[in-house]
Design a protein around this motif. Structure first.
Motif, PDB file in Angstrom:
ATOM      1  N   LEU A   3      25.310  42.129  31.447  1.00 55.48           N
ATOM      2  CA  LEU A   3      26.515  41.872  32.216  1.00 55.48           C
ATOM      3  C   LEU A   3      27.670  42.751  31.743  1.00 55.48           C
ATOM      4  O   LEU A   3      27.700  43.207  30.603  1.00 55.48           O
ATOM      5  CB  LEU A   3      26.934  40.402  32.069  1.00 55.48           C
ATOM      6  N   TRP A   4      28.614  42.948  32.651  1.00 56.61           N
ATOM      7  CA  TRP A   4      29.870  43.588  32.258  1.00 56.61           C
ATOM      8  C   TRP A   4      30.996  42.944  33.028  1.00 56.61           C
ATOM      9  O   TRP A   4      30.781  42.350  34.093  1.00 56.61           O
ATOM     10  CB  TRP A   4      29.824  45.095  32.504  1.00 56.61           C
ATOM     11  N   CYS A   5      32.210  43.020  32.488  1.00 51.66           N
ATOM     12  CA  CYS A   5      33.361  42.365  33.104  1.00 51.66           C
ATOM     13  C   CYS A   5      34.160  43.382  33.894  1.00 51.66           C
ATOM     14  O   CYS A   5      34.695  44.349  33.329  1.00 51.66           O
ATOM     15  CB  CYS A   5      34.232  41.725  32.013  1.00 51.66           C
ATOM     16  N   GLY A  62      25.991  41.233  27.041  1.00 52.69           N
ATOM     17  CA  GLY A  62      27.227  41.691  27.667  1.00 52.69           C
ATOM     18  C   GLY A  62      27.708  42.959  26.993  1.00 52.69           C
ATOM     19  O   GLY A  62      27.580  43.111  25.784  1.00 52.69           O
ATOM     20  N   CYS A  98      26.469  35.000  27.935  1.00 55.54           N
ATOM     21  CA  CYS A  98      25.809  35.967  27.057  1.00 55.54           C
ATOM     22  C   CYS A  98      25.412  35.388  25.694  1.00 55.54           C
ATOM     23  O   CYS A  98      26.155  34.625  25.086  1.00 55.54           O
ATOM     24  CB  CYS A  98      26.720  37.177  26.837  1.00 55.54           C
ATOM     25  N   VAL A 105      30.511  40.629  36.354  1.00 55.05           N
ATOM     26  CA  VAL A 105      31.110  39.293  36.425  1.00 55.05           C
ATOM     27  C   VAL A 105      32.614  39.517  36.483  1.00 55.05           C
ATOM     28  O   VAL A 105      33.120  40.555  36.052  1.00 55.05           O
ATOM     29  CB  VAL A 105      30.728  38.406  35.232  1.00 55.05           C
ATOM     30  N   LEU A 152      31.681  36.161  31.390  1.00 57.02           N
ATOM     31  CA  LEU A 152      30.688  36.954  30.667  1.00 57.02           C
ATOM     32  C   LEU A 152      30.281  36.263  29.370  1.00 57.02           C
ATOM     33  O   LEU A 152      29.090  36.132  29.062  1.00 57.02           O
ATOM     34  CB  LEU A 152      31.258  38.350  30.388  1.00 57.02           C
TER      35      LEU A 152
END
Length: 279
Positions: free
Chosen positions: A30-32, A7, A62, A52, A58
């Motif tokens: 991933l990223w928020c 993440g 992760c 996400v 996240l």
């Protein structure tokens, strides 16, 4: 090889590019997207990051989280991550001082493993290859070295202590970024008097960084009694031109700490640095 889910908090110009490099050896990055700008959304899409909706979502997915955000909010972000109970590997890669890095490690431990990081160089795009310095638990550092193996992000472990990577990052940034500001002041001063092109000509004859010449520090100390007043004169010129003089006055004040070693040809680098910490 371990292929973790990674993440990134948050995908700015550096964070997004670094995260994209990590994707080469990760299952997913991933990223928020919660609360982020349209520019962040576009940038994350450009680098192929998976969105996400919440920080909790996240963190739940992760194994490794990399924090690359504005320095002012580094601790607030770490607090949010700690409150969510994250127990993976947290890379504190922001440009913060060692004391703050240590505090963040305390917030997240012992549940999470924290590695201190510092990125030196430009974002890894268009052939650029920054170096990610790492310090912390050796096993965790090795895992991060594997994560970026074969990518444009070069890694180097510094040792087991949290704060080492942050200290190196800020020590270099202090010189590099202040030098750019000094260049602006010098150019502005020369232009005020119509000699800026001549200034550039003088500088073009020397391309090496003063930072690569530590042996010259002792010579600087021995000459400080002359250089300080010279910088005060330059500061007066800046003020007369409407340019800010404070940086040169601060440099003159720093040089004054070496006044007691006037023309000392036997002074060593170690002695000069010891003298510098004396008020």
């Amino acid at each position: 090889m371990d292929r973790p889910t990674v993440g990134i908090l948050h995908p700015g110009s550096m964070g997004a590019a670094v995260a994209a490099c990590a994707a080469a050896n990760a299952t997913e990055v991933l990223w928020c997207s919660e609360g982020r700008s349209s520019a962040s959304v576009a940038r994350a899409g450009q680098f192929g990051l998976t969105p996400v909706t919440t920080l909790t979502a996240l963190l739940d997915r992760c194994d490794v989280v990399i924090s690359l955000c504005p320095p002012a909010v580094a601790e607030d972000l770490a607090e949010d991550v700690a409150a969510a109970g994250f127990d993976g590997l947290y890379v504190e890669a922001n440009a913060i001082n060692p004391e703050r890095a240590i505090r963040i490690a305390g917030m997240l431990g012992p549940a999470a493993t924290v590695v201190d990081g510092g990125v030196v160089g430009s974002p890894p795009v268009h052939g650029k290859s920054p170096r990610l310095y790492l310090s912390g638990p050796p096993v965790a550092v090795t895992r991060l070295e594997q994560l970026f193996a074969g990518t444009a992000v070069r890694t180097k472990g510094l040792g087991p202590e949290i704060g080492q990577a942050s200290a190196l990052k800020l020590a270099y940034a202090a010189y590099q970024k202040t030098s750019r500001v000094l260049a602006a002041l010098a150019t502005g001063l020369a232009r005020e008097h119509g000699v800026d092109q001549e200034l550039i000509d003088i500088a073009s004859r020397r391309t090496a960084s003063y930072l690569s010449e530590p042996e010259y520090i002792a010579k600087t100390a021995a000459r400080a009694w002359r250089w300080g007043p010279e910088l005060e004169e330059a500061a007066d010129m800046l003020a007369a031109a409407g340019l800010p003089p404070e940086m040169l006055r601060a440099a003159a004040s720093t040089l004054a700490r070496w006044n007691d070693v006037k023309d000392d040809g036997e002074l060593t680098l170690t002695d000069a640095l010891k003298q510098l910490v004396q008020p």
